[in-house]
Design a protein around this motif. Structure first.
Motif, PDB file in Angstrom:
ATOM      1  N   LYS A   1       0.819  -1.208   0.000  1.00 35.45           N
ATOM      2  CA  LYS A   1       0.000   0.000   0.000  1.00 35.45           C
ATOM      3  C   LYS A   1       0.859   1.266   0.000  1.00 35.45           C
ATOM      4  O   LYS A   1       0.471   2.299  -0.569  1.00 35.45           O
ATOM      5  N   GLY A   2       2.031   1.193   0.638  1.00 36.56           N
ATOM      6  CA  GLY A   2       2.960   2.318   0.582  1.00 36.56           C
ATOM      7  C   GLY A   2       3.450   2.560  -0.833  1.00 36.56           C
ATOM      8  O   GLY A   2       3.616   3.708  -1.269  1.00 36.56           O
ATOM      9  N   ALA A   3       3.658   1.477  -1.568  1.00 35.48           N
ATOM     10  CA  ALA A   3       4.090   1.604  -2.958  1.00 35.48           C
ATOM     11  C   ALA A   3       2.996   2.231  -3.821  1.00 35.48           C
ATOM     12  O   ALA A   3       3.271   3.060  -4.694  1.00 35.48           O
ATOM     13  N   VAL A   4       1.757   1.842  -3.581  1.00 33.14           N
ATOM     14  CA  VAL A   4       0.638   2.440  -4.322  1.00 33.14           C
ATOM     15  C   VAL A   4       0.594   3.948  -4.062  1.00 33.14           C
ATOM     16  O   VAL A   4       0.448   4.751  -4.995  1.00 33.14           O
ATOM     17  N   ALA A   5       0.721   4.335  -2.793  1.00 33.71           N
ATOM     18  CA  ALA A   5       0.718   5.761  -2.465  1.00 33.71           C
ATOM     19  C   ALA A   5       1.888   6.479  -3.133  1.00 33.71           C
ATOM     20  O   ALA A   5       1.724   7.581  -3.687  1.00 33.71           O
ATOM     21  N   SER A   6       3.052   5.859  -3.115  1.00 30.71           N
ATOM     22  CA  SER A   6       4.257   6.499  -3.646  1.00 30.71           C
ATOM     23  C   SER A   6       4.224   6.683  -5.156  1.00 30.71           C
ATOM     24  O   SER A   6       4.833   7.615  -5.685  1.00 30.71           O
ATOM     25  N   MET A   7       3.523   5.805  -5.863  1.00 31.32           N
ATOM     26  CA  MET A   7       3.529   5.927  -7.317  1.00 31.32           C
ATOM     27  C   MET A   7       2.424   6.847  -7.842  1.00 31.32           C
ATOM     28  O   MET A   7       2.323   7.095  -9.040  1.00 31.32           O
ATOM     29  N   THR A   8       1.617   7.405  -6.931  1.00 30.15           N
ATOM     30  CA  THR A   8       0.519   8.269  -7.356  1.00 30.15           C
ATOM     31  C   THR A   8       1.009   9.490  -8.121  1.00 30.15           C
ATOM     32  O   THR A   8       0.526   9.781  -9.226  1.00 30.15           O
ATOM     33  N   LEU A   9       1.945  10.229  -7.562  1.00 32.39           N
ATOM     34  CA  LEU A   9       2.427  11.448  -8.213  1.00 32.39           C
ATOM     35  C   LEU A   9       3.180  11.161  -9.517  1.00 32.39           C
ATOM     36  O   LEU A   9       2.881  11.793 -10.542  1.00 32.39           O
ATOM     37  N   PRO A  10       4.151  10.230  -9.530  1.00 30.42           N
ATOM     38  CA  PRO A  10       4.821   9.977 -10.802  1.00 30.42           C
ATOM     39  C   PRO A  10       3.878   9.459 -11.886  1.00 30.42           C
ATOM     40  O   PRO A  10       4.049   9.765 -13.075  1.00 30.42           O
ATOM     41  N   MET A  11       2.874   8.677 -11.497  1.00 30.94           N
ATOM     42  CA  MET A  11       1.914   8.205 -12.486  1.00 30.94           C
ATOM     43  C   MET A  11       1.105   9.383 -13.038  1.00 30.94           C
ATOM     44  O   MET A  11       0.843   9.470 -14.243  1.00 30.94           O
ATOM     45  N   ALA A  12       0.707  10.300 -12.143  1.00 31.71           N
ATOM     46  CA  ALA A  12      -0.025  11.485 -12.580  1.00 31.71           C
ATOM     47  C   ALA A  12       0.820  12.315 -13.536  1.00 31.71           C
ATOM     48  O   ALA A  12       0.315  12.850 -14.535  1.00 31.71           O
ATOM     49  N   ARG A  13       2.097  12.421 -13.256  1.00 34.28           N
ATOM     50  CA  ARG A  13       2.989  13.178 -14.133  1.00 34.28           C
ATOM     51  C   ARG A  13       3.154  12.485 -15.484  1.00 34.28           C
ATOM     52  O   ARG A  13       3.171  13.139 -16.534  1.00 34.28           O
ATOM     53  N   ASP A  14       3.267  11.174 -15.459  1.00 32.92           N
ATOM     54  CA  ASP A  14       3.376  10.418 -16.710  1.00 32.92           C
ATOM     55  C   ASP A  14       2.147  10.622 -17.594  1.00 32.92           C
ATOM     56  O   ASP A  14       2.255  10.681 -18.826  1.00 32.92           O
ATOM     57  N   LEU A  15       0.974  10.701 -16.963  1.00 32.73           N
ATOM     58  CA  LEU A  15      -0.280  10.698 -17.715  1.00 32.73           C
ATOM     59  C   LEU A  15      -0.840  12.089 -17.991  1.00 32.73           C
ATOM     60  O   LEU A  15      -1.860  12.219 -18.675  1.00 32.73           O
ATOM     61  N   SER A  16      -0.177  13.127 -17.492  1.00 31.88           N
ATOM     62  CA  SER A  16      -0.707  14.478 -17.662  1.00 31.88           C
ATOM     63  C   SER A  16      -0.841  14.857 -19.137  1.00 31.88           C
ATOM     64  O   SER A  16      -1.829  15.482 -19.535  1.00 31.88           O
ATOM     65  N   LYS A  17       0.112  14.462 -19.950  1.00 32.76           N
ATOM     66  CA  LYS A  17       0.056  14.803 -21.376  1.00 32.76           C
ATOM     67  C   LYS A  17      -1.085  14.089 -22.106  1.00 32.76           C
ATOM     68  O   LYS A  17      -1.466  14.479 -23.209  1.00 32.76           O
ATOM     69  N   HIS A  18      -1.621  13.054 -21.466  1.00 28.08           N
ATOM     70  CA  HIS A  18      -2.713  12.298 -22.079  1.00 28.08           C
ATOM     71  C   HIS A  18      -4.090  12.717 -21.543  1.00 28.08           C
ATOM     72  O   HIS A  18      -5.109  12.133 -21.935  1.00 28.08           O
ATOM     73  N   GLY A  19      -4.110  13.687 -20.636  1.00 32.81           N
ATOM     74  CA  GLY A  19      -5.387  14.133 -20.085  1.00 32.81           C
ATOM     75  C   GLY A  19      -6.003  13.160 -19.104  1.00 32.81           C
ATOM     76  O   GLY A  19      -7.223  13.105 -18.946  1.00 32.81           O
ATOM     77  N   VAL A  20      -5.147  12.392 -18.414  1.00 30.54           N
ATOM     78  CA  VAL A  20      -5.615  11.409 -17.434  1.00 30.54           C
ATOM     79  C   VAL A  20      -5.085  11.792 -16.055  1.00 30.54           C
ATOM     80  O   VAL A  20      -3.889  12.046 -15.889  1.00 30.54           O
ATOM     81  N   ARG A  21      -5.961  11.827 -15.068  1.00 29.05           N
ATOM     82  CA  ARG A  21      -5.577  12.148 -13.693  1.00 29.05           C
ATOM     83  C   ARG A  21      -5.415  10.879 -12.854  1.00 29.05           C
ATOM     84  O   ARG A  21      -5.943   9.822 -13.214  1.00 29.05           O
ATOM     85  N   VAL A  22      -4.705  11.025 -11.733  1.00 27.13           N
ATOM     86  CA  VAL A  22      -4.504   9.905 -10.805  1.00 27.13           C
ATOM     87  C   VAL A  22      -4.747  10.394  -9.377  1.00 27.13           C
ATOM     88  O   VAL A  22      -4.133  11.371  -8.941  1.00 27.13           O
ATOM     89  N   VAL A  23      -5.645   9.724  -8.673  1.00 29.06           N
ATOM     90  CA  VAL A  23      -5.934  10.040  -7.282  1.00 29.06           C
ATOM     91  C   VAL A  23      -5.948   8.731  -6.498  1.00 29.06           C
ATOM     92  O   VAL A  23      -6.495   7.725  -6.953  1.00 29.06           O
ATOM     93  N   THR A  24      -5.326   8.742  -5.327  1.00 29.66           N
ATOM     94  CA  THR A  24      -5.321   7.558  -4.468  1.00 29.66           C
ATOM     95  C   THR A  24      -6.052   7.859  -3.163  1.00 29.66           C
ATOM     96  O   THR A  24      -5.849   8.920  -2.563  1.00 29.66           O
TER      97      THR A  24
END
Length: 269
Positions: free
Chosen positions: A178-201
């Motif tokens: 669960k710590g890993a899920v929390a930690s990957m939230t921001l980098p995943m959001a940054r990866d997907l920003s150019k595609h118009g996809v948001r990430v919230v945990t």
């Protein structure tokens, strides 16, 4: 992201938090694709939500890439042929808990099979489902489509836990996943920003689910003592309301939201 007229993919959708999210989204005009290991519960959940234009179930083991792929292919065909509601979000809610001390009183270390099982479901299963659905959601179709003035294409709502921050004794594997899920939230959001996809945990504390229903009364009462207000476990519908808000509020992105009644887990029960 507008919920009405969109399709949402939910793993662990046959029960608990996943099913609560599915029920809430359907009540607001969405279609839901339910993924779960339990075929009987999954079929029953889909039927309870409505006809096959509203909800459909696929049996999926999130530790198995091929079963996820088969489900995703089926979902794309279902949207194209039946719902005609483009993808709006992914909610990887499948999760397990498998307590075990890293070293017990007999000096026996935590079995790696136990650790791997928890990580494969809670972390690898989350990433694998998200990565396989994303290409379809981010595309110009099928079955992606921009929404609103921001041209948003979808939202990923991941599920962490209060254990990500205050893991108790015996929660090395669970807290790590669960710590890993929390930690990957921001980098995943940054990866997907150019595609118009948001990430919230969302990181819930003790909620009424099949996982917590197996607790003894003694364990449950000990956990409830860590709550500030309200003095009870959370309800799945309260989780679902927050998930819906995260979908609808475009400014929520790259963030982990605690849903815990101000509780802080004690070191031991």
């Amino acid at each position: 992201m507008k919920i009405e007229g969109r399709t949402f993919v939910i793993s662990g959708g046959a029960s608990g938090l996943g099913r609560a999210v599915a029920e809430d989204l359907v009540s607001h005009g969405a279609a839901v694709a339910l993924l779960d290991r339990n075929d009987e519960e999954g079929q029953a959940a889909a039927k309870a939500l409505g006809d096959d234009k509203v909800a459909k179930f696929w049996p999926v083991d999130v530790t198995d890439t091929d079963t996820i792929k088969a489900a995703v292919d089926g979902i794309v065909a279902w949207i194209t042929e039946t719902t005609h509601k483009p993808l709006g979000g992914i909610v990887p809610a499948a999760g397990v808990g498998f307590p075990g001390l890293i070293l017990d009183r007999k000096l026996k270390p935590l079995p790696m099979d136990n650790f791997d099982f928890v990580m494969n479901v809670n972390l690898r299963g989350t990433v694998d489902l998200v990565r396989q659905v994303l290409p379809h959601m981010a595309a110009d179709g099928p079955t992606g489509a921009p929404d609103g003035p921001d041209k948003e294409r979808g939202v990923v709502i991941m599920v962490a836990s209060a254990a990500a921050f205050e893991g108790q004794m015996g929660q090395v594997a669970y807290a790590a996943s669960k710590g890993a899920v929390a930690s990957m939230t921001l980098p995943m959001a940054r990866d997907l920003s150019k595609h118009g996809v948001r990430v919230v945990t969302i990181a819930p504390s003790m909620f009424e689910t099949s996982m917590t229903s197996a607790m003894t009364d003694k364990v449950r009462q000990s956990l409830l003592k860590s709550m500030e207000f309200p003095l009870r476990a959370g309800r799945p519908d309260e989780f679902a309301v927050l998930a819906r808000h995260a979908i609808e509020n475009t400014m929520l992105n790259g963030v982990v939201i605690r849903l815990d009644g101000a509780s802080r887990m004690p070191a031991r029960l």
